[in-house]
Design a protein around this motif. Structure first.
Motif, mmCIF file in Angstrom:
data_model
loop_
_atom_site.group_PDB
_atom_site.id
_atom_site.type_symbol
_atom_site.label_atom_id
_atom_site.label_comp_id
_atom_site.label_asym_id
_atom_site.label_seq_id
_atom_site.Cartn_x
_atom_site.Cartn_y
_atom_site.Cartn_z
ATOM 1 N N SER A 1 1.579 6.555 3.499
ATOM 2 C CA SER A 1 0.949 6.327 4.796
ATOM 3 C C SER A 1 -0.143 7.358 5.049
ATOM 4 N N TYR B 1 2.569 -1.840 3.760
ATOM 5 C CA TYR B 1 1.265 -1.286 4.133
ATOM 6 C C TYR B 1 1.283 0.200 4.453
ATOM 7 N N ILE C 1 0.876 -1.171 0.000
ATOM 8 C CA ILE C 1 0.000 0.000 0.000
ATOM 9 C C ILE C 1 0.911 1.218 0.000
ATOM 10 N N ARG D 1 -0.610 1.782 11.654
ATOM 11 C CA ARG D 1 -2.037 1.477 11.786
ATOM 12 C C ARG D 1 -2.518 0.532 10.689
ATOM 13 N N ASN D 2 -1.995 0.698 9.487
ATOM 14 C CA ASN D 2 -2.381 -0.197 8.401
ATOM 15 C C ASN D 2 -1.883 -1.621 8.640
ATOM 16 N N ALA E 1 -4.172 -3.095 11.215
ATOM 17 C CA ALA E 1 -5.489 -3.391 10.636
ATOM 18 C C ALA E 1 -5.437 -4.647 9.772
ATOM 19 N N GLU E 2 -4.357 -4.827 9.016
ATOM 20 C CA GLU E 2 -4.208 -6.031 8.201
ATOM 21 C C GLU E 2 -3.982 -7.250 9.082
ATOM 22 N N CYS F 1 2.064 2.247 6.953
ATOM 23 C CA CYS F 1 2.175 2.810 8.293
ATOM 24 C C CYS F 1 1.772 1.771 9.341
ATOM 25 N N CYS G 1 -3.301 7.706 7.972
ATOM 26 C CA CYS G 1 -2.815 7.006 9.172
ATOM 27 C C CYS G 1 -2.471 7.985 10.274
#
Length: 484
Positions: free
Chosen positions: A8, A204, A5, A208-209, A212-213, A206, A11
């Motif tokens: 960032s 991803y 991704i 937070r990503n 979340a993943e 950052c 995020c």
């Protein structure tokens, strides 16, 4: 299949994440101190190599310092001696690191020997440990000669892939992984390496990503950092039955997540789910408050402590930490198997080898001292083994019976040979000590008794506390429960 991704954006940091960053991001003063240590260590090493007559080398800073992903207060500096590929193994095997260590020691510097695929040294410079690692100079993965030769390639990739602001995202992820106890690829942890944490941020964008993943992961997890479009079937055939596969973008033949165990992956998945529900400081390593005494470490176990057994194994000489961990894990598995074969019920167990001179293992049992007799159920009367069972126990002075129960099975009461797990483990140490522990000094004690008048390391106290408390710190406020 998970793909990268970019960036960032989207995020923003929570209040907790801002607090953590303020604690884990190096200060200006700390950066300056580290810079001076790197410069001094590089100067010293360069002078030593010239004095030894080494030709055609390069001293290069690698690791988290070079990538600027290090955590405040936790910097180890990696200095690589890059040698010509055609000569590097000859120089390493000729004792280059021995000569370097000897020269540095003569300068009054504190040094320590370490071992990986080949030996390397650590030297203390301006209060920082500097790891001095000889390696072969390579330009592409196919030229790799030793396991560490990829490191400069990894550094170059991360420097080219991460944006400056993403360095802090890596710091957040590292602190989170440390906080839940899954940071490190070594045998002690079987978790996520620093490089893997950097790759996840690259994939991803950052922290937070990534969280979340991770909350949606289930094994086998496949992360395609560069979005190369590998097929799931291809990767599973290539890397085998691993809980997590992250193709190393530097070397596609390598799984950068090969060290991650199913348990470590499960802990990250659950912690991610909980963190998304309620971000808290307890998920990060900066919130840890380790116990200071054995009594404090096991206080929450209450009366359970009487059913805990301590194993101490000391090698006859200093050995590398990974070797100690391997011996400790093997010995503990064998000890647990022995206990269960003799009728003891094991609840839980832990091992640590955080010093170079001792393995500490602890086992919790349902009962450390069992009743003197146990019921043993044999075959049905119509079984072909019935007469053999009858003949074995009919004249056994340590057995009562046999008789036939309501199901038609032969049953006997047997006297236990070992009522106390301590006696079993002491008497039959040869059954649970692996061959790699030959020559080790072995002690088996009731837990607290075995710790009296001994100096206990912080990491050993944490191991004891883990056995006693069970629930890790990041899980203790689950559903606002106040139970430990």
């Amino acid at each position: 299949m998970k793909t990268g991704i970019a960036g960032s954006s989207g995020c923003p940091h929570t209040k907790v994440e801002k607090q953590v960053l303020a604690m884990v991001a190096p200060t200006t003063g700390e950066r300056e101190k580290a810079r001076k240590a790197v410069e001094e260590a590089t100067r010293l090493l360069d002078a030593v190599l010239k004095e030894l007559g080494v030709k055609d080398y390069e001293v290069r800073v690698e690791g988290s310092y070079a990538k600027d992903t290090w955590l405040s207060g936790e910097l180890d500096i990696d200095l690589f001696i890059l040698l010509p590929r055609s000569k590097c193994l000859d120089l390493i095997h000729a004792g280059l690191i021995d000569q370097i260590e000897e020269k540095l020691a003569k300068l009054g510097l504190r040094t320590e020997r370490r071992y990986a695929q080949h030996p390397y040294a650590r030297v203390l410079v301006h209060s920082y440990w500097v790891e001095v690692v000889p390696a072969c100079r390579v330009e592409k993965p196919g030229e790799v000669v030793t396991a560490v030769d990829r490191t400069p390639l990894h550094t170059r990739y991360i420097l080219g892939r991460l944006e400056p602001h993403q360095r802090d995202e890596v710091r957040l992820l590292k602190s989170f992984l440390k906080g839940i106890g899954v940071y490190g690829a070594e045998i002690a942890v079987e978790g996520f390496s620093g490089y893997l944490a950097e790759l996840l941020i690259a994939a991803y964008g950052c922290f937070r990503n990534v969280i979340a993943e991770a909350a949606k992961w289930k094994p086998p997890v496949i992360v395609d950092v560069n979005g190369a479009g590998y097929s799931r079937k291809e990767l599973l055939e290539k890397f085998g039955d691993k809980p997590m596969i992250v193709v190393d973008p530097v070397d596609p033949s390598r799984n950068a997540a090969a060290a991650v165990s199913t348990r470590s992956l499960a802990e990250l998945v659950l912690a991610a789910k909980m963190y998304l529900r309620e971000p808290r400081m307890e998920f990060f390593h900066v919130a840890r408050t380790p116990p200071t005494t054995p009594q404090q470490a096991v206080a929450s176990s209450g009366e359970r402590v009487s059913n805990m057994v301590l194993l101490l194994l000391e090698p006859p000489q200093r050995v590398p930490p990974d070797t100690l961990w391997g011996v400790g894990k093997r010995a503990l598995r064998l000890a647990v198997n022995l206990l269960e074969r003799w009728g003891f019920h094991v609840i839980d167990y832990r091992v640590t080898a955080c010093t170079e001179g001792r393995i500490l293992a602890c086992i919790e049992l349902e009962e450390r001292v069992t009743p003197p007799y146990t019921l043993h159920r044999g075959p049905p009367a119509w079984s072909g083994h019935a007469l053999r069972f009858l003949e074995k126990y009919a004249t056994d002075p340590n057995a009562y019976g046999p008789w036939i129960d309501e199901e038609g099975r032969l049953v006997v009461i047997r006297a236990r040979r070992y009522q106390d797990a301590i006696h079993l483990l002491r008497d039959r140490a040869w059954e649970w000590l692996p061959g790699s522990a030959s020559g080790y000094k072995v002690e088996v004690h009731p837990l607290l008794q075995g710790l009296l008048e001994r100096r206990i390391e912080e990491c050993e106290l944490e191991c004891l506390a883990s056995l006693a408390v069970k629930k890790p710190a990041w899980m203790r406020r689950l559903y606002h429960s106040q139970k430990p």
